[in-house]
Scaffold this active site. Structure first.
Site, PDB file in Angstrom:
ATOM      1  N   TYR A 142       0.898  -1.085  -0.046  1.00  0.00           N
ATOM      2  CA  TYR A 142      -0.141   0.004   0.043  1.00  0.00           C
ATOM      3  C   TYR A 142       0.983   1.280   0.050  1.00  0.00           C
ATOM      4  O   TYR A 142       1.981   1.243   0.769  1.00  0.00           O
ATOM      5  CB  TYR A 142      -1.004   0.099   1.266  1.00  0.00           C
ATOM      6  CG  TYR A 142      -1.875   1.187   1.509  1.00  0.00           C
ATOM      7  CD1 TYR A 142      -2.789   1.510   0.637  1.00  0.00           C
ATOM      8  CD2 TYR A 142      -1.419   2.208   2.387  1.00  0.00           C
ATOM      9  CE1 TYR A 142      -3.686   2.739   0.765  1.00  0.00           C
ATOM     10  CE2 TYR A 142      -2.261   3.486   2.459  1.00  0.00           C
ATOM     11  CZ  TYR A 142      -3.380   3.522   1.590  1.00  0.00           C
ATOM     12  OH  TYR A 142      -4.188   4.587   1.677  1.00  0.00           O
ATOM     13  N   ASP A 237       9.268   2.707  -0.980  1.00  0.00           N
ATOM     14  CA  ASP A 237       8.249   3.332  -0.079  1.00  0.00           C
ATOM     15  C   ASP A 237       8.652   2.925   1.416  1.00  0.00           C
ATOM     16  O   ASP A 237       8.172   1.914   1.927  1.00  0.00           O
ATOM     17  CB  ASP A 237       6.879   2.805  -0.538  1.00  0.00           C
ATOM     18  CG  ASP A 237       5.853   3.728   0.276  1.00  0.00           C
ATOM     19  OD1 ASP A 237       6.427   4.521   1.266  1.00  0.00           O
ATOM     20  OD2 ASP A 237       4.653   3.475   0.126  1.00  0.00           O
ATOM     21  N   LYS A 265       4.969   9.489   8.353  1.00  0.00           N
ATOM     22  CA  LYS A 265       4.911   8.974   9.688  1.00  0.00           C
ATOM     23  C   LYS A 265       6.005   9.529  10.529  1.00  0.00           C
ATOM     24  O   LYS A 265       5.799  10.766  10.836  1.00  0.00           O
ATOM     25  CB  LYS A 265       4.878   7.417   9.628  1.00  0.00           C
ATOM     26  CG  LYS A 265       3.701   6.851   8.676  1.00  0.00           C
ATOM     27  CD  LYS A 265       3.409   5.518   9.029  1.00  0.00           C
ATOM     28  CE  LYS A 265       2.569   4.967   8.185  1.00  0.00           C
ATOM     29  NZ  LYS A 265       0.980   4.737   8.156  1.00  0.00           N
TER      30      LYS A 265
HETATM   31  C1  LIG Z   1       4.056   2.341   2.975  1.00  0.00           C
HETATM   32  C2  LIG Z   1       3.222   3.378   3.046  1.00  0.00           C
HETATM   33  N1  LIG Z   1       3.172   4.107   2.140  1.00  0.00           N
HETATM   34  C3  LIG Z   1       2.216   5.144   1.926  1.00  0.00           C
HETATM   35  C4  LIG Z   1       1.308   5.244   2.796  1.00  0.00           C
HETATM   36  C5  LIG Z   1       0.528   6.471   2.827  1.00  0.00           C
HETATM   37  O1  LIG Z   1       0.635   7.681   3.978  1.00  0.00           O
HETATM   38  P1  LIG Z   1      -0.427   8.702   4.390  1.00  0.00           P
HETATM   39  O2  LIG Z   1      -1.432   7.806   5.085  1.00  0.00           O
HETATM   40  O3  LIG Z   1       0.328   9.450   5.284  1.00  0.00           O
HETATM   41  O4  LIG Z   1      -0.941   9.162   2.944  1.00  0.00           O
HETATM   42  C6  LIG Z   1       1.362   4.561   4.101  1.00  0.00           C
HETATM   43  C7  LIG Z   1       0.241   4.662   5.138  1.00  0.00           C
HETATM   44  O5  LIG Z   1      -0.955   4.929   4.932  1.00  0.00           O
HETATM   45  C8  LIG Z   1       2.186   3.457   3.959  1.00  0.00           C
HETATM   46  O6  LIG Z   1       2.159   2.516   5.087  1.00  0.00           O
HETATM   47  N1  LIG Z   2      -1.948   1.342   6.672  1.00  0.00           N
HETATM   48  C1  LIG Z   2      -2.158   2.639   6.677  1.00  0.00           C
HETATM   49  C2  LIG Z   2      -1.016   3.138   6.734  1.00  0.00           C
HETATM   50  O1  LIG Z   2       0.113   2.643   7.268  1.00  0.00           O
HETATM   51  C3  LIG Z   2      -3.005   2.833   7.837  1.00  0.00           C
HETATM   52  C4  LIG Z   2      -3.419   4.504   7.991  1.00  0.00           C
HETATM   53  C5  LIG Z   2      -4.716   4.753   7.179  1.00  0.00           C
HETATM   54  O2  LIG Z   2      -4.731   4.580   6.013  1.00  0.00           O
HETATM   55  O3  LIG Z   2      -5.362   5.302   7.911  1.00  0.00           O
END
Ligand SMILES: Cc1ncc(COP(=O)(O)O)c(C=O)c1O
Ligand SMILES: N[C@H](C=O)CCC(=O)O
Length: 429
Positions: A142, A237, A265
């Site tokens: 993701y 990522d 994060k």
């Molecule tokens: C590996 C990874 N990439 C991208 C994202 C997207 O980050 P955000 O939720 O801050 O948009 C997340 C988490 O949501 C993630 O765990």
């Molecule tokens: N798995 C997602 C990010 O790491 C969880 C956060 C979200 O999408 O709200």
């Protein structure tokens, strides 16, 4: 009705599904979300003041625990000076320098507001730099909710069984090629078929969003070699793994350097942030130096930069990663002993302070095998842990996070709760 149930009913009237991110919805665990009032160290408190020992960590950022006094103090100082100017501030440079100092493959870095923005911008940069349109992403990884990256995505997309394609134009989705994680042969076939069309391969080097899955031995090294041999950019990522698995992220742990890295994060210390960085010659393509446009009213926001810089300085000074490894190993061993003594069909997957429990006896190495986990058993397990005051991510397809604030006694209590929860769910297998 509990206070959280009432709050959820109110929220649902005005917010789709009552939540501002689907991963929080609790629907996959047949429950309703707890509304949080406060956090301190390893604990969160709901609006009825119930205390929970927490393994969500705001989905990763809270590596030092909630409300760390030094981070709070630095934020208070910044609030007094101003919360946003839309003009350069020195703290942006400070955070950029800290990131570049920590991550060898990054020579320049651009700040954005979320992990989603970071990966979207990294793809645009890869396309602008190579002049190619296709992207390879790996099943179950993701990367946020950008159009190109929702195909076969993990996290809430998998948890809620959403196709990932609704609202995404076919023309965009068709530029994304999907391959299984941990499978170099599949990638080789894709590279042979689309050789001069692929701009980049993007992946979570250690996955968290289909549960925690470790790369096979030399998978990342060979992927690095294959992409370089084909003039394809490699994007790690590290939104989740950056500053989590080691100070230099997964790339430091596995000694593999990508061309572009995305972060988020932890680098915002709990405030909204993202970043993408990489080799100088690639980053020079970003506007205003180069032709790839990317911008943001609140990008480099001084509050997020302050919290991020303070967090990285605290992480750099301490032996936090050795301690997190010890805590992770202790917890995983305790869980494994419980699984073995109860004869449950389950396995623990862990890298450093990220871990998952999968309710399957199939070895979990990719998206397909992650999906052999019995999600009904997971839901029951989750609820049993919650009843004992342990707050876990409400999905099989997420990572649990240990923070530096978790104490040995708390980990021991978690292992005991895990035993009781597993004992209860055994009959569902
Ligand atoms: C590996 C990874 N990439 C991208 C994202 C997207 O980050 P955000 O939720 O801050 O948009 C997340 C988490 O949501 C993630 O765990
Ligand atoms: N798995 C997602 C990010 O790491 C969880 C956060 C979200 O999408 O709200």
């Amino acid at each position: 009705m509990s206070n959280s149930e009432e709050a959820f009913a109110e929220a649902k009237k005005v917010i789709p599904g009552g939540v501002n991110s689907p991963a929080r919805a609790f629907s996959a665990v047949d429950n309703e979300p707890i509304f949080i009032e406060a956090g301190k160290g390893s604990k969160v408190y709901d609006i009825e003041d119930n205390e929970y020992l927490d393994y969500v960590g705001s989905w990763g950022p809270m590596i030092l625990g909630y409300n760390h006094p030094q981070i709070v103090e630095s934020l208070q100082g910044q609030v007094k000076k101003g919360t946003s100017f839309g003009a350069p501030t020195q703290v942006e440079t400070e955070l950029a320098e800290l990131i570049i100092d920590a991550v060898d493959s990054i020579a320049k870095v651009r700040m954005v507001n979320s992990g989603t923005e970071a990966t979207m911008s990294a793809l645009r940069l890869a396309r602008g730099y190579t002049g190619r349109d296709k992207i390879v992403k790996l099943e179950g990884c993701y990367h946020g909710h950008g159009d190109s990256l929702l195909v076969e995505a993990g996290s809430g997309v998998t948890t809620l069984g959403i196709s990932g394609s609704s609202g995404v134009p076919n023309d965009i989705a068709s530029e994304t090629i999907v391959a299984p994680y941990n499978d170099l042969e599949a990638l080789e076939k894709i590279f042979n078929k689309y050789q001069d069309e692929i701009a980049a391969v993007i992946l979570e080097p250690v996955t968290g969003n289909m549960g925690v899955i470790e790369p096979h031995d030399e998978y990342l090294e060979n992927l690095r070699k294959m992409t370089a041999d084909n003039d394809i950019l490699l994007i790690f990522d590290e939104v989740m793994t950056g500053f989590r698995l080691s100070y230099g992220g997964a790339q430091e742990l596995y000694e593999v350097e990508p061309d572009i890295t995305t972060l988020g994060k932890i680098i915002g210390g709990g405030l909204p942030v993202g970043a993408y960085g990489g080799k100088k010659e690639i980053m020079e393509y970003v506007a205003p130096e180069g032709p790839v446009y990317q911008a943001g009213t609140l990008s480099g926001n001084p509050l997020a930069m302050k919290a991020g810089a303070e967090t990285l300085k605290l992480l750099k000074q301490s032996d936090v990663y050795a301690s997190l490894e010890e805590k992770g190993a202790y917890l995983a061993e305790g869980f494994r002993n419980n699984i073995e003594s109860l004869g449950i069909k389950a396995q623990i997957s862990r890298v450093g302070s990220m871990f998952s429990i999968f309710f399957t006896d199939t070895e979990v190495v990719d998206y397909q095998t992650a999906q052999t986990s019995n999600t009904d058993v997971f839901a029951a397990y989750f609820n049993q842990m919650l009843k004992q005051g342990i707050y876990l991510p409400p999905s099989q397809f997420e990572a649990n996070f240990i923070s530096n604030a978790h104490t040995e006694d708390e980990l021991k209590a978690t292992i005991e709760a895990n035993y009781l929860a597993l004992k209860k769910v055994k009959k569902l297998e």
